[in-house]
Scaffold this motif. Structure first.
Motif, PDB file in Angstrom:
ATOM      1  N   ALA A 195       0.803  -1.173  -0.038  1.00 36.34           N
ATOM      2  CA  ALA A 195      -0.020   0.017  -0.058  1.00 36.34           C
ATOM      3  C   ALA A 195       0.710   1.215   0.116  1.00 36.34           C
ATOM      4  CB  ALA A 195      -1.084   0.014   1.063  1.00 36.34           C
ATOM      5  N   GLU A 196       2.116   1.254   0.412  1.00 38.05           N
ATOM      6  CA  GLU A 196       3.059   2.144   0.512  1.00 38.05           C
ATOM      7  C   GLU A 196       3.807   2.657  -0.924  1.00 38.05           C
ATOM      8  OE1 GLU A 196       2.986   3.887   3.592  1.00 38.05           O
ATOM      9  OE2 GLU A 196       1.488   2.448   3.807  1.00 38.05           O
ATOM     10  N   ASP A 197       3.617   1.677  -1.767  1.00 42.79           N
ATOM     11  CA  ASP A 197       4.372   1.797  -2.867  1.00 42.79           C
ATOM     12  C   ASP A 197       3.438   1.719  -4.221  1.00 42.79           C
ATOM     13  OD1 ASP A 197       6.385   1.628  -5.156  1.00 42.79           O
ATOM     14  OD2 ASP A 197       6.986  -0.441  -4.727  1.00 42.79           O
ATOM     15  N   ASN A 198       3.247   3.110  -4.779  1.00 43.80           N
ATOM     16  CA  ASN A 198       2.447   3.078  -5.957  1.00 43.80           C
ATOM     17  C   ASN A 198       2.740   2.375  -7.238  1.00 43.80           C
ATOM     18  OD1 ASN A 198      -0.106   4.000  -6.631  1.00 43.80           O
ATOM     19  ND2 ASN A 198       0.656   6.166  -7.279  1.00 43.80           N
ATOM     20  N   ASN A 199       4.064   1.966  -7.265  1.00 42.30           N
ATOM     21  CA  ASN A 199       4.734   1.214  -8.141  1.00 42.30           C
ATOM     22  C   ASN A 199       4.383  -0.142  -8.079  1.00 42.30           C
ATOM     23  OD1 ASN A 199       5.769   3.274  -9.750  1.00 42.30           O
ATOM     24  ND2 ASN A 199       7.458   3.449  -8.601  1.00 42.30           N
ATOM     25  N   SER A 200       3.882  -0.557  -6.942  1.00 38.89           N
ATOM     26  CA  SER A 200       3.696  -2.240  -6.667  1.00 38.89           C
ATOM     27  C   SER A 200       2.314  -2.565  -7.284  1.00 38.89           C
ATOM     28  CB  SER A 200       3.821  -2.476  -5.296  1.00 38.89           C
ATOM     29  OG  SER A 200       2.817  -2.006  -4.495  1.00 38.89           O
ATOM     30  N   TYR A 201       1.697  -1.795  -8.182  1.00 40.93           N
ATOM     31  CA  TYR A 201       0.293  -2.178  -8.729  1.00 40.93           C
ATOM     32  C   TYR A 201       0.472  -3.815  -9.416  1.00 40.93           C
ATOM     33  CZ  TYR A 201       1.574  -0.844 -13.553  1.00 40.93           C
ATOM     34  OH  TYR A 201       2.264  -0.970 -14.706  1.00 40.93           O
ATOM     35  N   ILE A 202      -0.903  -4.396  -9.156  1.00 42.39           N
ATOM     36  CA  ILE A 202      -0.827  -5.743  -9.719  1.00 42.39           C
ATOM     37  C   ILE A 202      -1.698  -5.381 -11.254  1.00 42.39           C
ATOM     38  CG2 ILE A 202      -1.895  -7.979  -9.661  1.00 42.39           C
ATOM     39  CD1 ILE A 202      -1.706  -7.050  -6.510  1.00 42.39           C
ATOM     40  N   SER A 203      -0.943  -5.990 -12.515  1.00 35.67           N
ATOM     41  CA  SER A 203      -1.432  -5.650 -13.738  1.00 35.67           C
ATOM     42  C   SER A 203      -2.880  -6.433 -13.837  1.00 35.67           C
ATOM     43  CB  SER A 203      -0.528  -6.277 -14.796  1.00 35.67           C
ATOM     44  OG  SER A 203       0.562  -5.240 -14.664  1.00 35.67           O
ATOM     45  N   GLU A 204      -2.820  -7.685 -13.396  1.00 35.46           N
ATOM     46  CA  GLU A 204      -4.014  -8.455 -13.651  1.00 35.46           C
ATOM     47  C   GLU A 204      -4.133  -9.257 -12.376  1.00 35.46           C
ATOM     48  OE1 GLU A 204      -4.190  -9.735 -18.513  1.00 35.46           O
ATOM     49  OE2 GLU A 204      -3.358 -11.031 -16.968  1.00 35.46           O
ATOM     50  N   ILE A 243      -9.124  -0.993 -12.421  1.00 37.27           N
ATOM     51  CA  ILE A 243      -8.902   0.013 -11.173  1.00 37.27           C
ATOM     52  C   ILE A 243      -7.657   0.521 -11.138  1.00 37.27           C
ATOM     53  CG2 ILE A 243      -8.628   0.165  -8.606  1.00 37.27           C
ATOM     54  CD1 ILE A 243      -9.951  -2.533  -8.217  1.00 37.27           C
ATOM     55  N   GLY A 244      -7.536   1.944 -11.191  1.00 36.66           N
ATOM     56  CA  GLY A 244      -6.508   2.628 -11.262  1.00 36.66           C
ATOM     57  C   GLY A 244      -6.607   4.368 -11.349  1.00 36.66           C
ATOM     58  N   ASN A 245      -5.746   5.262 -11.425  1.00 34.89           N
ATOM     59  CA  ASN A 245      -5.731   6.425 -11.469  1.00 34.89           C
ATOM     60  C   ASN A 245      -6.328   7.136 -12.683  1.00 34.89           C
ATOM     61  OD1 ASN A 245      -3.841   7.126 -13.629  1.00 34.89           O
ATOM     62  ND2 ASN A 245      -2.142   6.319 -12.239  1.00 34.89           N
ATOM     63  N   LYS A 250      -7.368   7.123 -20.371  1.00 34.78           N
ATOM     64  CA  LYS A 250      -6.717   7.525 -21.646  1.00 34.78           C
ATOM     65  C   LYS A 250      -6.496   6.348 -22.395  1.00 34.78           C
ATOM     66  CE  LYS A 250      -5.290  12.127 -20.304  1.00 34.78           C
ATOM     67  NZ  LYS A 250      -3.997  12.772 -19.496  1.00 34.78           N
ATOM     68  N   SER A 251      -6.684   6.353 -23.759  1.00 35.79           N
ATOM     69  CA  SER A 251      -6.288   4.789 -24.323  1.00 35.79           C
ATOM     70  C   SER A 251      -4.812   4.881 -24.533  1.00 35.79           C
ATOM     71  CB  SER A 251      -6.922   5.113 -25.700  1.00 35.79           C
ATOM     72  OG  SER A 251      -6.201   6.184 -26.617  1.00 35.79           O
ATOM     73  N   GLY A 252      -4.404   3.729 -24.339  1.00 35.20           N
ATOM     74  CA  GLY A 252      -2.816   3.461 -24.237  1.00 35.20           C
ATOM     75  C   GLY A 252      -2.211   3.726 -22.946  1.00 35.20           C
ATOM     76  N   ASN A 253      -2.924   4.031 -21.982  1.00 33.93           N
ATOM     77  CA  ASN A 253      -2.303   4.013 -20.669  1.00 33.93           C
ATOM     78  C   ASN A 253      -2.347   2.300 -20.244  1.00 33.93           C
ATOM     79  OD1 ASN A 253      -1.396   4.831 -17.914  1.00 33.93           O
ATOM     80  ND2 ASN A 253      -3.472   4.022 -17.232  1.00 33.93           N
ATOM     81  N   ALA A 254      -1.096   1.869 -19.609  1.00 36.78           N
ATOM     82  CA  ALA A 254      -1.078   0.510 -19.449  1.00 36.78           C
ATOM     83  C   ALA A 254      -0.816   0.512 -17.939  1.00 36.78           C
ATOM     84  CB  ALA A 254       0.382   0.053 -19.877  1.00 36.78           C
ATOM     85  N   VAL A 255      -1.014   1.361 -16.960  1.00 36.05           N
ATOM     86  CA  VAL A 255      -0.836   1.168 -15.694  1.00 36.05           C
ATOM     87  C   VAL A 255      -2.040   1.406 -15.014  1.00 36.05           C
ATOM     88  CG1 VAL A 255       0.111   2.676 -13.849  1.00 36.05           C
ATOM     89  CG2 VAL A 255       1.564   2.690 -15.909  1.00 36.05           C
ATOM     90  N   TYR A 256      -2.692   0.122 -14.680  1.00 30.30           N
ATOM     91  CA  TYR A 256      -3.796  -0.097 -13.972  1.00 30.30           C
ATOM     92  C   TYR A 256      -3.933  -1.770 -13.424  1.00 30.30           C
ATOM     93  CZ  TYR A 256      -5.727  -1.563 -18.395  1.00 30.30           C
ATOM     94  OH  TYR A 256      -5.968  -2.155 -19.696  1.00 30.30           O
ATOM     95  N   THR A 257      -4.787  -1.965 -12.633  1.00 30.34           N
ATOM     96  CA  THR A 257      -5.227  -3.375 -12.486  1.00 30.34           C
ATOM     97  C   THR A 257      -6.523  -3.889 -13.087  1.00 30.34           C
ATOM     98  OG1 THR A 257      -3.959  -3.199 -10.362  1.00 30.34           O
ATOM     99  CG2 THR A 257      -5.699  -5.024 -10.647  1.00 30.34           C
ATOM    100  N   LYS A 258      -6.428  -4.740 -13.899  1.00 30.74           N
ATOM    101  CA  LYS A 258      -7.493  -5.308 -14.582  1.00 30.74           C
ATOM    102  C   LYS A 258      -7.994  -6.589 -13.834  1.00 30.74           C
ATOM    103  CE  LYS A 258      -8.655  -7.523 -18.922  1.00 30.74           C
ATOM    104  NZ  LYS A 258      -8.165  -8.057 -20.332  1.00 30.74           N
ATOM    105  N   ILE A 259      -9.154  -6.697 -13.479  1.00 27.41           N
ATOM    106  CA  ILE A 259      -9.643  -7.771 -12.660  1.00 27.41           C
ATOM    107  C   ILE A 259     -10.169  -8.811 -13.681  1.00 27.41           C
ATOM    108  CG2 ILE A 259     -11.502  -8.535 -11.228  1.00 27.41           C
ATOM    109  CD1 ILE A 259      -9.695  -6.258 -10.059  1.00 27.41           C
ATOM    110  N   ILE A 260      -9.561  -9.958 -13.538  1.00 29.13           N
ATOM    111  CA  ILE A 260      -9.830 -11.002 -14.472  1.00 29.13           C
ATOM    112  C   ILE A 260     -10.146 -12.308 -13.955  1.00 29.13           C
ATOM    113  CG2 ILE A 260      -7.960 -10.213 -15.917  1.00 29.13           C
ATOM    114  CD1 ILE A 260      -6.070 -12.532 -14.728  1.00 29.13           C
TER     115      ILE A 260
END
Lengths: 264, 264
Positions: A195-204, A243-245, A250-260
């Motif tokens: 939770a302290e590290d914004n770069n630790s997002y889970i892609s899927e 889920i993400g910021n 914006k299309s092309g943004n790859a930084v978020y979590t996809k629920i699969i």
């Protein structure tokens, strides 16, 4: 599914609502989204601040607001009043034909006052029905519904309802006729392993991984009901959930979590 | 005119809004009205009370509210939030398919911030355009619009707008396609010759009689802008205009003031 009309439902989190510049950027991105769309917002901090200014003491239990009569009035004033109307006017200025909605108007979302078990949550509603036909009619006359987190019980009582849950319920109900993309926007990059590290997002994120991360305490607090809503919506046929910021819009943004779904 | 669909527009006054039983009775009568209908409400006293509870001092000039930024927020919270949503939920419980509306949502009513002449009214809007097409679309999908007295300028600014004027502007704009009956409901029996005597209501009021009663001081204060709105609406083609207590909504009631064209 291929023939269904795409519909994007975006839930905007409280921390973005509270930051004027972040909100403006978000609304600009939302207004640029192509196709049919719906926005859902809460607004917890503004309600808390208004309540304090009125001399009321907000009560919480396990992160959920206890809504007595005075707090319900504050929630209705701030969510369905100030925030909903301000966002609507801002979107109109961006040529997005927003209309402020609640669950009461048009009987769009009916709820049942939560039964008292261990905690009396007060005037809090659990969604019973979403009037998908009426919402579709609003979409088809070119409107962009902007929902506040206020519902009603059909007997004249307004109820405070979790905005994440409203977004999921709308997505599920509208998946019958639309290919729904459900997006939870908040201040972080996604579901974080730390939770302290914004770069630790889970892609899927699939359900088993979620359960594991929950059990070892890496995912906790407010993320739990949000993710429960996500997995419930996925199971009920919502086409895509992320889920993400706000950059997620914006299309092309790859930084978020996809629920699969669970990999086979 | 005979072929136009009838539409009733009812403006409800603040003193009825403030009286729970009177409001309930009014809403019951409104819900029973047949055909297409629209409601418009203000809510001055509730806003004043909320402002006081927040430590704000309401300012008036010639009976008109001065709306600074803090007061605009209170007006939006109470008019478009608490009152609008409460009335909407109450009507829904009466099987009346109400939807809360403001001027911002759907760009239904646009206004221009009043220019500063002798008095700076603050965030007060004078109506520039009514989006009759969008309102008709709402009516045609079975909704009953309930308007709060909040408009927007199309550039993101919400504006406080006189509810009597909103009702008249809606009536005028919708008279193109509807046979509009405009009804002003308040706590009195109609336009009174003697403000102290509720039995002194005038059955039929034409413009010359109004001018005479105004000049000799029998009609004064808040009745003046209300009646100016009425005569303007009559001149602009609104089919029928009346002022009276909520009993006016019941067929057969003969106690009210009808605004009429000058007898030939």
């Amino acid at each position: 599914m291929q023939n269904k009309t795409p519909l994007t439902i975006v839930k905007i989190g409280g921390n973005i609502l509270d930051d004027a510049q972040a909100l403006q950027n978000f609304l600009q991105d939302f207004s640029m989204l192509e196709g049919l769309k719906i926005m859902v917002h809460g607004g917890g901090k503004t309600a808390t601040k208004t309540a304090e200014n009125l001399g009321l003491k907000p009560l919480f239990s396990n992160g959920r607001r206890i809504t007595n009569k005075a707090m319900l009035e504050v929630a209705v004033m701030t969510y369905a009043g100030l925030i909903n109307q301000s966002v609507t006017a801002a979107l109109q200025a961006m040529q997005c034909n927003a209309i402020g909605c609640s669950g009461a108007g048009g009987n769009l979302i009916a709820a049942i006052k939560r039964k008292v078990e261990t905690i009396d949550f007060g005037f809090v509603g659990d969604i019973s029905t979403v009037n998908a036909i009426a919402i579709e009619q609003l979409l088809h006359i070119g409107l962009v519904p902007v929902f506040s987190a206020i519902t009603h019980d059909g007997h004249g009582q307004l109820l405070n309802t979790n905005a994440d849950t409203i977004a999921a319920a709308l997505a599920i109900a509208l998946s019958g006729n639309f290919k729904v993309r459900l997006v939870y926007c908040f201040e972080k990059n996604g579901v974080l392993q730390n939770a302290e590290d914004n770069n630790s997002y889970i892609s899927e994120l699939d359900y088993t991984t979620y359960e594991n991360l929950k059990n070892n305490g890496q995912i906790h607090s407010g993320m739990l009901p949000k993710l429960d809503n996500c997995f419930h919506a996925l199971q009920q046929g919502v086409a895509a959930i992320s889920i993400g910021n706000p950059e997620i819009l914006k299309s092309g943004n790859a930084v978020y979590t996809k629920i699969i779904h669970q990999p086979a």
